[in-house]
Design a protein around this motif. Sequence first.
Motif, mmCIF file in Angstrom:
data_model
loop_
_atom_site.group_PDB
_atom_site.id
_atom_site.type_symbol
_atom_site.label_atom_id
_atom_site.label_comp_id
_atom_site.label_asym_id
_atom_site.label_seq_id
_atom_site.Cartn_x
_atom_site.Cartn_y
_atom_site.Cartn_z
ATOM 1 N N ILE A 256 9.477 1.281 -19.345
ATOM 2 C CA ILE A 256 9.980 1.154 -19.718
ATOM 3 C C ILE A 256 9.246 0.015 -20.841
ATOM 4 O O ILE A 256 7.691 -0.914 -20.297
ATOM 5 C CB ILE A 256 10.854 -0.185 -18.324
ATOM 6 N N TYR A 257 9.975 0.325 -21.794
ATOM 7 C CA TYR A 257 9.715 -0.754 -23.157
ATOM 8 C C TYR A 257 10.443 -1.362 -23.299
ATOM 9 O O TYR A 257 11.769 -1.219 -23.457
ATOM 10 C CB TYR A 257 8.828 -0.235 -24.177
ATOM 11 N N THR A 258 10.343 -2.614 -24.556
ATOM 12 C CA THR A 258 11.841 -3.556 -24.985
ATOM 13 C C THR A 258 11.660 -2.530 -26.103
ATOM 14 O O THR A 258 10.929 -1.586 -25.950
ATOM 15 C CB THR A 258 11.030 -4.735 -25.206
ATOM 16 N N HIS A 259 13.163 -2.813 -26.881
ATOM 17 C CA HIS A 259 13.600 -2.317 -27.248
ATOM 18 C C HIS A 259 12.635 -2.038 -28.899
ATOM 19 O O HIS A 259 12.204 -2.997 -29.426
ATOM 20 C CB HIS A 259 15.171 -2.085 -28.087
ATOM 21 N N THR B 281 4.316 -2.145 -26.187
ATOM 22 C CA THR B 281 3.787 -2.739 -24.621
ATOM 23 C C THR B 281 4.565 -2.165 -23.740
ATOM 24 O O THR B 281 5.926 -2.823 -23.810
ATOM 25 C CB THR B 281 3.071 -3.925 -24.454
ATOM 26 N N PRO B 282 4.179 -1.350 -22.314
ATOM 27 C CA PRO B 282 5.110 -1.234 -21.419
ATOM 28 C C PRO B 282 5.923 -3.254 -20.902
ATOM 29 O O PRO B 282 4.952 -4.003 -20.308
ATOM 30 C CB PRO B 282 4.329 -1.387 -20.111
ATOM 31 N N TYR B 283 7.397 -3.036 -20.166
ATOM 32 C CA TYR B 283 7.927 -4.444 -20.190
ATOM 33 C C TYR B 283 8.145 -4.608 -19.330
ATOM 34 O O TYR B 283 8.093 -4.068 -18.169
ATOM 35 C CB TYR B 283 9.393 -4.247 -20.853
ATOM 36 N N THR B 284 7.824 -6.443 -18.965
ATOM 37 C CA THR B 284 8.001 -7.006 -17.281
ATOM 38 C C THR B 284 8.841 -7.872 -17.434
ATOM 39 O O THR B 284 8.665 -8.833 -18.711
ATOM 40 C CB THR B 284 6.225 -7.774 -17.398
ATOM 41 N N GLY B 285 9.676 -7.929 -17.259
ATOM 42 C CA GLY B 285 11.101 -9.289 -16.970
ATOM 43 C C GLY B 285 12.198 -8.298 -16.745
ATOM 44 O O GLY B 285 12.640 -6.967 -16.156
ATOM 45 N N GLU B 286 13.439 -8.801 -16.739
ATOM 46 C CA GLU B 286 14.833 -8.681 -16.290
ATOM 47 C C GLU B 286 14.743 -7.471 -17.678
ATOM 48 O O GLU B 286 14.799 -8.064 -18.884
ATOM 49 C CB GLU B 286 16.021 -9.262 -15.761
ATOM 50 N N GLY B 287 15.850 -6.890 -17.515
ATOM 51 C CA GLY B 287 16.196 -5.665 -18.957
ATOM 52 C C GLY B 287 17.170 -5.167 -19.073
ATOM 53 O O GLY B 287 17.821 -4.851 -17.194
ATOM 54 N N VAL B 288 18.109 -4.663 -19.771
ATOM 55 C CA VAL B 288 18.934 -4.096 -19.917
ATOM 56 C C VAL B 288 19.411 -3.106 -20.687
ATOM 57 O O VAL B 288 18.933 -2.869 -22.025
ATOM 58 C CB VAL B 288 20.277 -5.056 -20.115
ATOM 59 N N SER B 289 19.347 -1.680 -20.383
ATOM 60 C CA SER B 289 19.808 -0.475 -21.037
ATOM 61 C C SER B 289 20.845 -0.056 -21.315
ATOM 62 O O SER B 289 22.243 -0.019 -20.303
ATOM 63 C CB SER B 289 18.934 0.812 -20.561
ATOM 64 N N GLY C 67 17.995 -3.910 -14.755
ATOM 65 C CA GLY C 67 17.542 -4.769 -13.267
ATOM 66 C C GLY C 67 15.903 -5.300 -13.733
ATOM 67 O O GLY C 67 15.630 -5.496 -14.994
ATOM 68 N N TYR C 68 15.103 -5.412 -13.272
ATOM 69 C CA TYR C 68 13.291 -6.025 -13.613
ATOM 70 C C TYR C 68 12.641 -4.349 -13.117
ATOM 71 O O TYR C 68 12.414 -4.000 -13.104
ATOM 72 C CB TYR C 68 13.140 -6.949 -12.297
ATOM 73 N N SER C 69 11.730 -5.297 -14.035
ATOM 74 C CA SER C 69 10.175 -4.433 -14.243
ATOM 75 C C SER C 69 9.346 -5.377 -14.369
ATOM 76 O O SER C 69 9.375 -6.247 -14.217
ATOM 77 C CB SER C 69 10.370 -3.287 -15.469
ATOM 78 N N LYS C 70 8.031 -4.292 -13.485
ATOM 79 C CA LYS C 70 6.884 -4.974 -14.087
ATOM 80 C C LYS C 70 6.289 -4.029 -14.253
ATOM 81 O O LYS C 70 5.927 -2.849 -14.013
ATOM 82 C CB LYS C 70 6.379 -5.571 -12.809
ATOM 83 N N ASP C 71 5.311 -4.395 -15.340
ATOM 84 C CA ASP C 71 4.868 -3.567 -16.538
ATOM 85 C C ASP C 71 4.921 -1.719 -16.337
ATOM 86 O O ASP C 71 4.469 -0.903 -16.444
ATOM 87 C CB ASP C 71 3.001 -3.243 -15.438
ATOM 88 N N GLY C 72 6.252 -2.057 -16.688
ATOM 89 C CA GLY C 72 7.051 -0.807 -17.064
ATOM 90 C C GLY C 72 7.502 0.264 -15.984
ATOM 91 O O GLY C 72 8.071 0.766 -16.622
ATOM 92 N N LYS C 73 7.548 -0.410 -14.904
ATOM 93 C CA LYS C 73 7.991 -0.113 -14.024
ATOM 94 C C LYS C 73 9.102 -0.701 -13.082
ATOM 95 O O LYS C 73 8.644 -1.468 -12.941
ATOM 96 C CB LYS C 73 6.712 0.668 -12.179
#
Length: 115
Positions: free
Chosen positions: A33-36, A40-48, A59-65
């Motif tokens: 998971i990356y920000t748009h 770098t792989p994203y950590t935090g809350e995201g929406v696709s 959902g939430y991700s940590k280091d892109g997972k």
Amino acid sequence: MKKIITILMVVITLFGCSDKDSAEKIEFRKGLIYTHNGETPYTGEGVSYYDGDNIESRGYSKDGKPDGEWIYYFYNGKVKRKGSYINGKMDGHWIYYYHSGEVEGEANYRGGKEI
């Protein structure tokens, strides 16, 4: 009494203002998971999104997972499935839904495997 009301108003304002715009727009690339347009792989809350308006997942991700609660949606906006991940693997109770919103089934996972 005025002090309590003021504190309550601040708390309501802080928590009541969170919405879908508070999460970062994300995309999935090569299993991470990356920000748009991020590098770098994203950590935090995201929406696709399916497109500009229709949410595909949140959902939430940590280091892109995926790590934490996730909800996946049908294009019509109804919930498709929801559950949690730990370090990129399904973990815990998941619920699956039909397009109508009725529950299709439920399953429990540990380390990405159904138990």
